[in-house]
Scaffold this motif. Structure first.
Motif, mmCIF file in Angstrom:
data_model
loop_
_atom_site.group_PDB
_atom_site.id
_atom_site.type_symbol
_atom_site.label_atom_id
_atom_site.label_comp_id
_atom_site.label_asym_id
_atom_site.label_seq_id
_atom_site.Cartn_x
_atom_site.Cartn_y
_atom_site.Cartn_z
ATOM 1 N N THR A 187 -33.653 75.736 -37.603
ATOM 2 C CA THR A 187 -32.725 74.664 -36.926
ATOM 3 C C THR A 187 -33.721 73.612 -36.205
ATOM 4 O O THR A 187 -33.315 72.605 -36.562
ATOM 5 N N LEU A 238 -35.526 79.755 -26.256
ATOM 6 C CA LEU A 238 -34.150 79.283 -27.258
ATOM 7 C C LEU A 238 -33.946 77.783 -26.736
ATOM 8 O O LEU A 238 -34.001 77.359 -27.839
ATOM 9 N N SER A 241 -41.259 83.932 -32.159
ATOM 10 C CA SER A 241 -40.066 84.199 -32.850
ATOM 11 C C SER A 241 -40.299 85.668 -33.590
ATOM 12 O O SER A 241 -41.204 86.359 -33.252
ATOM 13 N N ARG A 282 -34.709 75.393 -30.005
ATOM 14 C CA ARG A 282 -33.463 75.047 -30.598
ATOM 15 C C ARG A 282 -33.111 73.340 -30.401
ATOM 16 O O ARG A 282 -32.506 72.711 -30.956
ATOM 17 N N VAL A 302 -35.275 84.811 -30.379
ATOM 18 C CA VAL A 302 -35.727 83.518 -31.147
ATOM 19 C C VAL A 302 -35.718 84.188 -32.560
ATOM 20 O O VAL A 302 -36.709 84.921 -32.820
ATOM 21 N N ASP A 303 -34.942 83.869 -33.502
ATOM 22 C CA ASP A 303 -34.937 84.181 -34.666
ATOM 23 C C ASP A 303 -35.658 83.228 -35.672
ATOM 24 O O ASP A 303 -35.251 81.798 -35.426
ATOM 25 N N THR A 306 -25.977 70.360 -34.702
ATOM 26 C CA THR A 306 -25.857 71.523 -34.088
ATOM 27 C C THR A 306 -24.731 72.244 -34.401
ATOM 28 O O THR A 306 -24.595 73.369 -34.676
ATOM 29 N N GLU A 347 -33.266 81.344 -38.320
ATOM 30 C CA GLU A 347 -32.075 80.716 -37.437
ATOM 31 C C GLU A 347 -32.650 79.427 -36.657
ATOM 32 O O GLU A 347 -32.372 78.397 -36.633
ATOM 33 N N ASP A 348 -33.213 80.191 -35.505
ATOM 34 C CA ASP A 348 -33.632 78.979 -34.780
ATOM 35 C C ASP A 348 -34.842 78.221 -34.868
ATOM 36 O O ASP A 348 -34.854 76.818 -34.645
#
Lengths: 156, 268
Positions: free
Chosen positions: B207, B99, A30, B103, B199-200, B260, B203-204
């Motif tokens: 999540t 991702l 990340s 996720r 890929v944050d 989601t 956030e990701d």
């Protein structure tokens, strides 16, 4: 039934393995290591048009990532877009007459702000405003201008 | 004519009884959860109980998670490469693998495996305890089965799931790396840098983390309730085990959609 010690060792290994996996995900997969928003100073810039720029778009100088767009709002008074850039603290020597332009990475890529350093001795600080800005190039506008020009030429 | 009325009355009655039964069961499951949650503070004072359950819920599930994660990652690498190479963008393979795993696939597939491996074992164990009347026996000895048996299992499932999902995603990314970089020749640096770009963490990753927590909670709750509420016969235990896997798998998939939708909306 296994002895208590063996179970404890296995559970310990499990927890360590899980933590390692989460750590590896955070560090290697990340952007946690590449973006540091904590150590940054905020600079504002006004644009006539920001195009497809969005919060978190990159801010680059000489093509190197130096910060991110942290906020975009509309200034009702001057009818301009007000963009807040947060630039990492370690890049603290941008001259105060640095100019900001909105570029597109590739033909259809994401938009980013490019900073071109000026020559003043004063530097940009927390809360300064960038004076010289170039708006985003809107492809549709260029195409329609080209079309109108062509039509006008054809009419002659 | 009268016969027809009687017959439709029967069908209606059966429908109503069925509906009432399922409402009753849902209510019982809710009360059950409340009692289990209320017993959790008492368990925290006796960590050995949790460690024991972490072993049977977490450690014993790790092999299937490792193997499945590696293969899912390898398939993602292969399929992603084959699609992306058509658009000359095989450089985004890292983004694609990272991702999807972090996720969606990481939490969901892990939860399905968890329901199949750990959930069914929990249900069968509790069902058998009920069939052999161990719960009344515990109560006779003034031991609260909620505190001694159920709460440690709940807590262990809750703790184990995020770890398992993390391990799954990490191993999956390695699998994608092996196929994409070592076998198909995507550049290693590009693979990682594209992944890191897309890929944050907040956030990701988060999540995925919240999802795995929620799935662990739901799957363990269903498994425990199905076991504790099973008909105390060998047939009943068998049916409860099947239902536990079916219900928790469905719950995980449904919950995934809802989560989601929520998490994407708040991030937008």
């Amino acid at each position: 039934m296994m002895s208590r010690r063996v179970i404890e060792v296995w559970v310990g290994l499990f927890v360590v393995g899980g933590l390692l996996a989460l750590f590896m995900l955070a560090m290697k997969a990340s952007n946690l290591t590449t973006v540091s928003t904590a150590d940054a100073y905020q600079v504002t810039a006004r644009f006539a048009n920001v195009g497809g720029l969005s919060v978190k778009s990159p801010v680059k100088a000489s093509g190197v990532l130096v910060g991110r767009v942290s906020d975009i709002s509309y200034d009702d008074g001057s009818h301009e877009a007000l963009v807040t850039l947060s630039i990492e603290k370690r890049f603290a020597s941008f001259p105060s007459d640095t100019s900001a332009s909105i570029y597109t990475a590739g033909l259809l890529g994401e938009q980013y702000i490019g900073l071109a350093p000026g020559a003043e001795e004063d530097t940009l600080k927390e809360g300064s405003t960038i004076m010289f800005t170039d708006s985003a190039v809107v492809l549709e506008q260029m195409i329609s201008q080209f079309m109108y020009k062509k039509m006008a030429d054809d009419d002659k | 004519m009268a016969d027809g009325v009687a017959k439709s009355g029967d069908t209606l009655g059966a429908l109503g009884r069925g509906a009432l039964r399922s409402f009753e069961r849902t209510g019982r499951a809710g009360l059950f959860l409340l009692r289990v949650l209320k017993s959790i503070p008492a368990v925290l004072a006796r960590p050995w109980l949790i460690v024991q359950q972490l072993y049977s819920v977490g450690v014993l599930t790790i092999v299937i998670v490792l193997v499945a994660g590696a293969f899912v990652g390898m398939v993602l690498g292969l399929q992603g490469y084959n699609i992306l190479v058509r658009f000359n963008s095989e450089a985004s393979l890292g983004t694609f693998v990272g991702l999807t795993l972090v996720r969606e696939l990481g939490p969901v597939v892990t939860a399905l495996l968890f329901a199949g491996r750990a959930g069914s074992a929990l249900t069968a164990e509790l069902g058998l305890m009920k069939a052999t009347e161990q719960f009344p026996a515990l109560e006779m000895m003034a031991v609260d089965p909620y505190k001694r048996v159920l709460a440690p299992r709940m807590l262990a499932g809750f703790i184990a799931m995020p770890f398992l999902a993390g391990i799954f995603s990490a191993v999956g990314i390695m699998g994608g790396y092996v196929i994409g970089v070592d076998l198909l020749g995507v550049d290693a640096g590009t693979f990682w840098s594209q992944m890191q770009k897309a890929v944050d963490f907040h956030e990701d990753m988060m999540t995925g983390f919240w999802k795995s927590l929620a799935f662990g909670f739901a799957a363990t709750w269903i498994a425990l309730f199905e076991g504790y509420d099973s008909v105390p016969t060998s047939e009943g235990v068998g049916r409860a085990t099947t239902q536990s896997v079916v219900h928790s798998s469905l719950a995980v998939l449904g919950l995934n959609f809802i989560l989601t939708a929520f998490l994407l909306e708040t991030n937008a």
